[in-house]
Design an enzyme around this catalytic site. Sequence first.
Site, mmCIF file in Angstrom:
data_model
loop_
_atom_site.group_PDB
_atom_site.id
_atom_site.type_symbol
_atom_site.label_atom_id
_atom_site.label_comp_id
_atom_site.label_asym_id
_atom_site.label_seq_id
_atom_site.Cartn_x
_atom_site.Cartn_y
_atom_site.Cartn_z
ATOM 1 N N CYS A 264 -0.712 3.871 -6.619
ATOM 2 C CA CYS A 264 -1.703 3.285 -5.713
ATOM 3 C C CYS A 264 -1.943 1.871 -6.213
ATOM 4 C CB CYS A 264 -2.999 4.094 -5.758
ATOM 5 S SG CYS A 264 -4.355 3.282 -4.875
ATOM 6 N N CYS B 140 0.834 -1.200 0.000
ATOM 7 C CA CYS B 140 0.000 0.000 0.000
ATOM 8 C C CYS B 140 0.877 1.262 0.000
ATOM 9 C CB CYS B 140 -0.868 -0.039 1.259
ATOM 10 S SG CYS B 140 -1.949 1.365 1.448
HETATM 11 N N1 DGL Z 1 -3.736 0.571 -1.359
HETATM 12 C C1 DGL Z 1 -3.682 1.994 -1.193
HETATM 13 C C2 DGL Z 1 -2.485 2.612 -1.873
HETATM 14 O O1 DGL Z 1 -1.722 1.958 -2.571
HETATM 15 C C3 DGL Z 1 -4.912 2.691 -1.655
HETATM 16 C C4 DGL Z 1 -6.160 2.303 -0.978
HETATM 17 C C5 DGL Z 1 -6.499 3.063 0.276
HETATM 18 O O2 DGL Z 1 -6.682 4.292 0.242
HETATM 19 O O3 DGL Z 1 -6.602 2.361 1.253
HETATM 20 O O4 DGL Z 1 -2.280 3.796 -1.702
#
Ligand code: DGL
Length: 274
Positions: A194, A69
């Site tokens: 993301c 993430c």
């Molecule tokens: N998985 C998160 C990222 O890569 C995005 C999702 C979220 O906001 O939880 O930033």
Amino acid sequence: MIGVFDSGSGGLTILQALQKSMPDQDFLYFGDHKNAPYGHRQNDQIVELTRTGVEHLMQNGCKLVILACNTAAAIALRSLQQNWLEEAFPGNRILGVLVPMVEAITGVDWASSTPDTSISDEILLFATRKTVSSGAYREEVAKRAPNIKLIEKACPGLVDAIEGGAGKAPISGMISGYVSELGPTNASAAVLGCTHFPIVESQFRSALGPETKIVSQPDVVAASLRDYLIRHPDFASKGQGSTRYLTTGDAVHVTKISRAFCGDNGTFVSVGAV
Ligand code: DGL
């Protein structure tokens, strides 16, 4: 076993690239679906939620955890490395996606203390509001390649739309909106910063046009981890290529949506069941 942490199912895009690139490694995936999305949470909450997830992975045998993430990596990684990890799990490691991505954007080694002023370029970064406001990508790129202009665009609502199974047309509309809000640029490349965004890469591709190259975060992260494991074989799992999937959410629902939106065939179990 290598742990892969994400706020939800987006990290499966990274996991799939890791599995493909390192088919003999065992992985344990943790999606914090109950608390996703992280992109509009307070920093201290993101740190605490990330710590809880990493702790769970490490308690279940992962000596190395990848924060897939971007939001967690941008907000929580340094704090966990500096204030928690060594005391809680001495010798274990947490790695994030920012390091390999910044190296890919700049072409400069993370550890290099000499900025490369010869590279001048414009690069787009699409990410959550939180990742953009953290300034993490901007600062790390500027330290290594000060003449790269990183044009950041927060994409509020896009993670929810993807996780919520919004159709192609509304998602294309949102992405075209983000791209047109940027106005004209001379960007040679775009980073989808993301984990969810590679799922809708084709819509980014259509909105950006053919002259803007899209840097694939899953591929960059996989190549970087592979290289890391060659240099640090103690963290390789010496396994049989198995993966287990954990979620803080409803395991049946999460399994279903993960299949639907990125074709992952893993069956999630609830963290409470492990
Ligand atoms: N998985 C998160 C990222 O890569 C995005 C999702 C979220 O906001 O939880 O930033």
